[in-house]
Scaffold this motif. Sequence first.
Motif: not given
Length: 351
Positions: A1-16, A84-95
């Motif tokens: 599971m991952a929580v991240y920002m993308s294009d200014g939005h918050l996203e949560f991606t998970f895979d069971l 990090v899973s390639p299904k998570v769309r970001v590849r930069t850390s949080f600032v």
Amino acid sequence: MAVYMSDGHLEFTFDLGTGVATIRSGEPVTLGEWHELRLSRTGRLAILQVDSMAPTQAMAPGAFTQLSLPQNLYIGGVPNFDMVSPKVRVRTSFVGCIQKVVINNQPLQILAAALGGVNVDNCPHPCVTRPCGDEGRCVPEMDYFTCECAQGYHDTQCQQHAAPTMLQDIPIPRFAGNSYLHYSDPDTMRRIISYKININMRFRTTSSMGLLLWSGRCNMSAAGDFLALGIADGYLHFRFNLGSGEVTIPYNFTQVDDGLWHRVKAVRNEQEGSVTVDNGTTVTKRSPGKLRQLNTDTGLYIGGMENIDHASQNKYKNGMVGCISDLILDTDYHVKLVQMSTAGKNIKHCG
């Protein structure tokens, strides 16, 4: 599971294990301001909410419902994005700044519990200057803070005086949103745990939300007995559950977050409850089901309680901010607010 920002939005991606699901906040978040993100997942369904935005949700595909996570938890970034899973769309850390992380109602000690970290520094915040002194703990609350003071210190910054005011010397207690007074003596509790209760309280506050009074069960469930007085959106409410269904009685005639003294009278006679503010119109409702007695085992809390989210099953997020000068039970039992308490936290004098 991952929580991240993308294009200014918050996203949560998970895979069971049978396919990825992603939730995205309905609106982008404003930069340079504090935000609160709430995430929940039950089986395949996940819900995301940012501040007061409308919640969004997503359902994972497939039949799997359990999340298995063999890796450690990373906050703010990872050592290598290959992990990090390639299904998570970001590849930069949080600032930015992360002030609080609570998982399953348990606060995470972000720095103290960390196994390691890189390039982490203090966020610009009043707590950095240690405003609560040596006898208190600075608790950040977005841009602001409150001081959790050692018992016996009432100064705003928990500074030690030559003759510090002890808790028992405070005639009218002031609560800071993370404060409480607790009572478990037999005389008080036999008036709470009964078929009937009459509560008469005088208070003032400038906060539009908070818990004034609570008695519940140690192992609180959705159907667990409880009784509460609280404030939501500036208006007072009385709510209780006798074990067969909850009833909430809002009092919408008088707004109480104006900093003036108000008196509330809340009465429960078996299943029927009523509430009155400042001798106004009385509002009455009846709880569902057939049970008539309140059975609680936590004692009585005034002004808030410890671990309030978990203890109230997320019915309340913080205690009251303000003062309580009078508490009468059953028309003639005057509770000496500070002197009779069996425990207290962060109580100051109401100036």
